[in-house]
Structures are given as C-alpha cells and as structure tokens.
Design a protein around this motif. Structure first.
Motif, PDB file in Angstrom:
ATOM      1  N   MET A 265       0.751  -1.410   0.223  1.00 40.69           N
ATOM      2  CA  MET A 265       0.158  -0.028  -0.193  1.00 40.69           C
ATOM      3  C   MET A 265       0.938   1.220   0.007  1.00 40.69           C
ATOM      4  O   MET A 265       0.435   2.231  -0.619  1.00 40.69           O
ATOM      5  CB  MET A 265      -1.138   0.048   1.365  1.00 40.69           C
ATOM      6  N   LYS A 266       1.886   1.180   0.761  1.00 37.71           N
ATOM      7  CA  LYS A 266       2.998   2.334   0.711  1.00 37.71           C
ATOM      8  C   LYS A 266       3.415   2.745  -0.939  1.00 37.71           C
ATOM      9  O   LYS A 266       3.474   3.759  -1.268  1.00 37.71           O
ATOM     10  CB  LYS A 266       4.214   2.219   1.542  1.00 37.71           C
ATOM     11  N   THR A 267       3.846   1.618  -1.601  1.00 35.82           N
ATOM     12  CA  THR A 267       4.044   1.798  -3.062  1.00 35.82           C
ATOM     13  C   THR A 267       3.058   2.225  -3.744  1.00 35.82           C
ATOM     14  O   THR A 267       3.110   3.403  -4.667  1.00 35.82           O
ATOM     15  CB  THR A 267       4.540   0.117  -3.591  1.00 35.82           C
ATOM     16  N   LEU A 268       1.842   1.930  -3.674  1.00 35.01           N
ATOM     17  CA  LEU A 268       0.569   2.214  -4.187  1.00 35.01           C
ATOM     18  C   LEU A 268       0.394   3.678  -4.034  1.00 35.01           C
ATOM     19  O   LEU A 268       0.170   4.663  -4.991  1.00 35.01           O
ATOM     20  CB  LEU A 268      -0.714   1.484  -4.131  1.00 35.01           C
ATOM     21  N   ALA A 269       0.410   4.273  -2.760  1.00 26.86           N
ATOM     22  CA  ALA A 269       0.360   5.710  -2.542  1.00 26.86           C
ATOM     23  C   ALA A 269       1.398   6.400  -3.078  1.00 26.86           C
ATOM     24  O   ALA A 269       1.037   7.459  -3.745  1.00 26.86           O
ATOM     25  CB  ALA A 269       0.456   5.506  -1.128  1.00 26.86           C
ATOM     26  N   ALA A 270       2.526   5.668  -2.948  1.00 27.40           N
ATOM     27  CA  ALA A 270       3.510   6.633  -3.609  1.00 27.40           C
ATOM     28  C   ALA A 270       3.565   6.603  -5.261  1.00 27.40           C
ATOM     29  O   ALA A 270       3.511   7.938  -5.840  1.00 27.40           O
ATOM     30  CB  ALA A 270       5.103   5.987  -3.507  1.00 27.40           C
ATOM     31  N   PHE A 271       3.147   5.826  -5.868  1.00 24.72           N
ATOM     32  CA  PHE A 271       2.512   5.950  -7.231  1.00 24.72           C
ATOM     33  C   PHE A 271       1.616   6.954  -7.730  1.00 24.72           C
ATOM     34  O   PHE A 271       1.627   7.638  -8.468  1.00 24.72           O
ATOM     35  CB  PHE A 271       2.169   4.563  -7.859  1.00 24.72           C
ATOM     36  N   MET A 272       0.588   6.828  -6.806  1.00 23.64           N
ATOM     37  CA  MET A 272      -0.533   7.896  -7.079  1.00 23.64           C
ATOM     38  C   MET A 272       0.041   9.076  -6.755  1.00 23.64           C
ATOM     39  O   MET A 272      -0.650  10.229  -7.414  1.00 23.64           O
ATOM     40  CB  MET A 272      -1.762   7.277  -6.159  1.00 23.64           C
ATOM     41  N   ASN A 273       0.797   9.605  -5.863  1.00 25.48           N
ATOM     42  CA  ASN A 273       1.161  10.775  -5.508  1.00 25.48           C
ATOM     43  C   ASN A 273       2.134  11.379  -6.406  1.00 25.48           C
ATOM     44  O   ASN A 273       2.644  12.425  -6.381  1.00 25.48           O
ATOM     45  CB  ASN A 273       1.671  10.774  -3.954  1.00 25.48           C
ATOM     46  N   SER A 274       2.638  10.488  -7.039  1.00 24.68           N
ATOM     47  CA  SER A 274       3.681  10.863  -8.334  1.00 24.68           C
ATOM     48  C   SER A 274       3.092  10.526  -9.536  1.00 24.68           C
ATOM     49  O   SER A 274       1.953  11.555  -9.914  1.00 24.68           O
ATOM     50  CB  SER A 274       5.135   9.880  -8.300  1.00 24.68           C
ATOM     51  N   THR A 275       3.812   9.791 -10.628  1.00 28.99           N
ATOM     52  CA  THR A 275       3.375   9.999 -11.786  1.00 28.99           C
ATOM     53  C   THR A 275       2.715   8.515 -12.339  1.00 28.99           C
ATOM     54  O   THR A 275       2.494   8.347 -13.453  1.00 28.99           O
ATOM     55  CB  THR A 275       4.292  10.239 -12.983  1.00 28.99           C
ATOM     56  N   GLY A 276       2.266   7.779 -11.146  1.00 29.89           N
ATOM     57  CA  GLY A 276       1.756   6.667 -11.535  1.00 29.89           C
ATOM     58  C   GLY A 276       2.619   5.498 -11.652  1.00 29.89           C
ATOM     59  O   GLY A 276       4.002   5.656 -11.756  1.00 29.89           O
ATOM     60  N   GLY A 277       2.166   4.070 -11.651  1.00 35.03           N
ATOM     61  CA  GLY A 277       3.086   3.028 -11.737  1.00 35.03           C
ATOM     62  C   GLY A 277       2.550   1.786 -11.744  1.00 35.03           C
ATOM     63  O   GLY A 277       1.088   1.818 -11.555  1.00 35.03           O
ATOM     64  N   THR A 278       3.188   0.862 -12.009  1.00 38.29           N
ATOM     65  CA  THR A 278       2.647  -0.571 -11.912  1.00 38.29           C
ATOM     66  C   THR A 278       3.526  -1.459 -10.760  1.00 38.29           C
ATOM     67  O   THR A 278       4.499  -1.456 -10.855  1.00 38.29           O
ATOM     68  CB  THR A 278       3.056  -1.296 -13.189  1.00 38.29           C
ATOM     69  N   LEU A 279       2.482  -2.249 -10.077  1.00 38.87           N
ATOM     70  CA  LEU A 279       3.167  -3.064  -9.072  1.00 38.87           C
ATOM     71  C   LEU A 279       2.729  -4.477  -9.407  1.00 38.87           C
ATOM     72  O   LEU A 279       1.427  -4.648  -9.642  1.00 38.87           O
ATOM     73  CB  LEU A 279       2.517  -2.466  -7.615  1.00 38.87           C
ATOM     74  N   LEU A 280       3.768  -5.379  -9.451  1.00 41.83           N
ATOM     75  CA  LEU A 280       3.364  -6.621  -9.698  1.00 41.83           C
ATOM     76  C   LEU A 280       3.627  -7.330  -8.672  1.00 41.83           C
ATOM     77  O   LEU A 280       4.741  -7.473  -7.943  1.00 41.83           O
ATOM     78  CB  LEU A 280       4.097  -7.152 -10.949  1.00 41.83           C
ATOM     79  N   ILE A 281       2.594  -8.090  -8.132  1.00 44.85           N
ATOM     80  CA  ILE A 281       2.586  -9.097  -6.974  1.00 44.85           C
ATOM     81  C   ILE A 281       2.723 -10.292  -7.427  1.00 44.85           C
ATOM     82  O   ILE A 281       2.162 -10.790  -8.223  1.00 44.85           O
ATOM     83  CB  ILE A 281       1.442  -8.759  -6.235  1.00 44.85           C
ATOM     84  N   GLY A 282       3.595 -11.212  -7.039  1.00 43.34           N
ATOM     85  CA  GLY A 282       3.853 -12.543  -6.954  1.00 43.34           C
ATOM     86  C   GLY A 282       5.292 -12.624  -7.837  1.00 43.34           C
ATOM     87  O   GLY A 282       5.652 -13.608  -8.627  1.00 43.34           O
ATOM     88  N   ILE A 283       6.145 -11.473  -7.891  1.00 44.15           N
ATOM     89  CA  ILE A 283       7.310 -11.639  -8.539  1.00 44.15           C
ATOM     90  C   ILE A 283       8.530 -11.292  -7.458  1.00 44.15           C
ATOM     91  O   ILE A 283       8.339 -10.303  -6.836  1.00 44.15           O
ATOM     92  CB  ILE A 283       7.336 -10.392  -9.511  1.00 44.15           C
ATOM     93  N   HIS A 284       9.456 -12.048  -7.578  1.00 46.73           N
ATOM     94  CA  HIS A 284      10.718 -12.015  -6.787  1.00 46.73           C
ATOM     95  C   HIS A 284      11.436 -10.440  -7.234  1.00 46.73           C
ATOM     96  O   HIS A 284      11.378  -9.887  -8.204  1.00 46.73           O
ATOM     97  CB  HIS A 284      11.553 -13.034  -6.609  1.00 46.73           C
ATOM     98  N   ASP A 285      12.016  -9.902  -6.318  1.00 49.14           N
ATOM     99  CA  ASP A 285      12.877  -8.698  -6.465  1.00 49.14           C
ATOM    100  C   ASP A 285      13.967  -9.016  -7.650  1.00 49.14           C
ATOM    101  O   ASP A 285      14.057  -8.113  -8.320  1.00 49.14           O
ATOM    102  CB  ASP A 285      13.885  -8.285  -5.268  1.00 49.14           C
ATOM    103  N   ASP A 286      14.260 -10.246  -7.906  1.00 47.93           N
ATOM    104  CA  ASP A 286      15.289 -10.391  -9.045  1.00 47.93           C
ATOM    105  C   ASP A 286      14.442 -10.754 -10.249  1.00 47.93           C
ATOM    106  O   ASP A 286      15.178 -10.792 -11.443  1.00 47.93           O
ATOM    107  CB  ASP A 286      16.139 -11.606  -8.792  1.00 47.93           C
ATOM    108  N   GLY A 287      13.078 -10.473 -10.122  1.00 48.25           N
ATOM    109  CA  GLY A 287      12.344 -10.668 -11.599  1.00 48.25           C
ATOM    110  C   GLY A 287      12.046 -12.091 -11.908  1.00 48.25           C
ATOM    111  O   GLY A 287      11.083 -12.454 -12.683  1.00 48.25           O
ATOM    112  N   SER A 288      12.225 -13.031 -11.121  1.00 42.48           N
ATOM    113  CA  SER A 288      11.861 -14.480 -11.049  1.00 42.48           C
ATOM    114  C   SER A 288      10.337 -14.569 -10.631  1.00 42.48           C
ATOM    115  O   SER A 288       9.773 -14.051  -9.750  1.00 42.48           O
ATOM    116  CB  SER A 288      12.535 -15.398 -10.154  1.00 42.48           C
TER     117      SER A 288
END
Length: 330
Positions: free
Chosen positions: A208-231
């Motif tokens: 939710m912090k990430t989504l708030a940051a996206f909405m307060n900035s220029t928008g963005g996409t959060l992918l859930i079910g993805i590891h930090d390394d992209g796996s």
C-alpha cells in the motif's frame, strides 16, 4: 534566474577526500624517492648544492608540489557546477564555460539517489538520472543531500505529466524484463511470508505504501507474485493462505487492506488484473496519478509517500507541504 533554479557544487567532503589522499601520498613520497632513486647523490653534484642543502631543497620541492596539487584539487571542486531548472539539468566545468545540457527534465524516467556509509553519515552521495532517450544515464556525483535533490527532480518531472491522462499499460513480461524502476516495483506476496513460511498480514503494508507513492507521483505498476530479482513466484502461496483461493479471494484481501490503509475513495485510481506467466498467476496493480494527495494511514498516523528512483520515499511534513502544493496545485 528562475526561483526554481538550483546551482549545485560538489560537497566539501569531496575536496576533503582529495586532501586526505594527497597528504597520504606525500607522507610516503620522500621515503620512496630517496630509497629508489639516487636523488641526493645527483643533487650534490649540481651548482645549487653549494648554496642550498639537499634537505632544504627537497622540502621546498615537496611543498611547492603539494601547494600546486592542493590548488588544483580546490579548483576541481569549486569551479564545476550543476544547474537544475524547470527545463533541464546542466553542467559546466568552470566559470568561463557555458552550461552544457545533460538531460531535459521531461525526459527523466527514473531517479536513483545512492550513498555509501560515509555519505550517509555526512549526507552526500550521487544521484543517477535515467532516461528512455539516447541520453541514457546521467550521474550527479558527490553532491549534498542527494535524496532531497532526487525529490526536487521528481517534482519538476511530475509537472510534465497530466494526471487526467491514463498511464500507458505495458504487458507484464515486458515490465518484468525491464526490472524495477521509477514506475515499476515487484512484491513477492500480499499474505504469505516466504521467510517465516506462514501467513503475515503486515505484508500488505509495503504494498500500500508503494501504491500511495505511485498515485502521489506519476503513476506506476506494482506486480505481486514477482521476486525482487524478477523471477516469477506466482500467487499460489497467497492462495493457499486464503479462505477463497482464487483471484477474487485475492482481490477481497487486497481491497480490505487498501480501504484500511489508504481509503476506499482512492480505489478508483488502481486497476487489478491477473495474467498468467510461466503457468503461474500474478497480480498486476496499475496505479494512475491521483488528483488529490493519498496518505498511508497506520496506527493513528498518516504518512505521505512519493517515488524517488525505484523506491517509495516518505516525505517529512515540511517537504510534503511543498510537494503537495506543486503536484496537486492546492
């Protein structure tokens, strides 16, 4: 010069670092010079040796060289400057030169402030400015308050975005291949804790912090079910911890956390989809820029987040007030 123009020099610690290196070198230089080269024997054969001892001569030479190098180091720190204005980021090496444009503000796609341990202690470091154009990466090195400068650049960059326009939607595989950035972030799960190997309801908070940051900035996409390394991890572990083990059950958990931590009135700015990648279901949460400030609410406290590089950055009240005024025209 515009009120929004910022002139940046390298931090004084850059100059101090050069001095330390110089002093270290000159502490050992005389020893190496006299041991490796027959300096004194050669000097004693010159006419100058009759009026000036080798020791005095050697000290004068070292002192002169040291003063020259210190002067060069000082001017290499003091003369080069960066200029940030609402249109571009520029750089010039000395007062005699004109500013050279490094990157246009509207071309900025990602910002990454970085500090090593000493930089964190004295608040200096680098800001890497990323662009989708041929400019590539522009580094602002050894500057004071790199996080603050990244936030300022984010504010200027945000002024070129029209929040009324929808954020372009890219296929999930393309986003994963490109990696995390100013407008893309990965999260492993919303409920299942892979470290503790059990459900953990607090995992929804960084989402939710990430989504708030996206909405307060220029928008963005959060992918859930993805590891930090992209796996691709998928949502199956999350499903196993839910009463309703389907995307609908996942969206119910998501909505409950969203309404509690951000507010139901902002749900209109976030769209969920559940594509399959490598045979696994993931969640793609696409956040559009909001038209009013979005606050993360937790334990009776409100926090304001924006994106700074590939991280969600909380702003203190003083900076949040300025940012909100400029971003939302309040």
């Amino acid at each position: 010069m515009s009120d929004q123009t910022i002139i940046l020099r390298k931090t004084p610690f850059y100059f101090i670092r050069l001095l330390v290196i110089i002093e270290f070198i000159f502490a050992f230089l005389p020893v190496f010079a006299t041991v490796i080269f027959p300096v004194q024997a050669e000097y004693n054969q010159t006419v100058l040796a009759q009026s000036l001892s080798f020791t005095v001569f050697f000290i004068l030479v070292l002192t002169t060289l040291q003063v020259l190098i210190i002067a060069i180091s000082f001017f290499s720190w003091y003369l080069p400057v960066y200029r940030i204005d609402p249109q571009s980021v520029g750089y010039k090496r000395s007062g005699a030169n004109d500013f050279k444009e490094l990157i246009k503000i509207q071309a900025i796609s990602c910002l990454s402030p970085e500090q090593h341990w000493l930089g964190k202690r004295f608040d200096y470091g680098d800001v890497f400015i990323y662009s989708n154009t041929e400019v590539g990466v522009v580094p602002l090195r050894d500057i004071a308050n790199p996080t603050g400068i990244a936030i300022k650049l984010e504010e200027l960059s945000a002024s070129y975005w029209d929040p009324s326009l929808p954020l372009p939607i890219q296929p999930a595989p393309e986003l994963i291949a490109a990696g995390e950035s100013q407008t893309v972030e990965f999260k492993a799960s919303i409920l299942w804790d892979y470290r503790q190997k059990r459900p953990n309801k607090t995992l929804s908070e960084p989402i939710m912090k990430t989504l708030a940051a996206f909405m307060n900035s220029t928008g963005g996409t959060l992918l859930i079910g993805i590891h930090d390394d992209g796996s691709v991890l998928g949502l199956e572990a999350d499903f196993s911890a839910m009463t309703k083990s389907t995307p609908d059950g996942f969206e119910l958990i998501f909505n409950n956390a969203f309404n509690r931590l951000l507010g139901v009135e902002y749900r209109q700015w976030v769209n969920l989809s559940f594509p399959e990648i490598e045979g696994k279901t993931i969640c793609v949460a696409t956040a559009q820029p909001a038209t009013t400030p979005v606050y993360f609410q937790h334990q009776g406290q409100e926090e304001f987040y924006i994106r700074a590089g590939n991280a969600s950055q909380p702003l203190p009240l003083s900076k949040a007030t300025v940012y909100i005024r400029d971003r939302f025209e309040i």
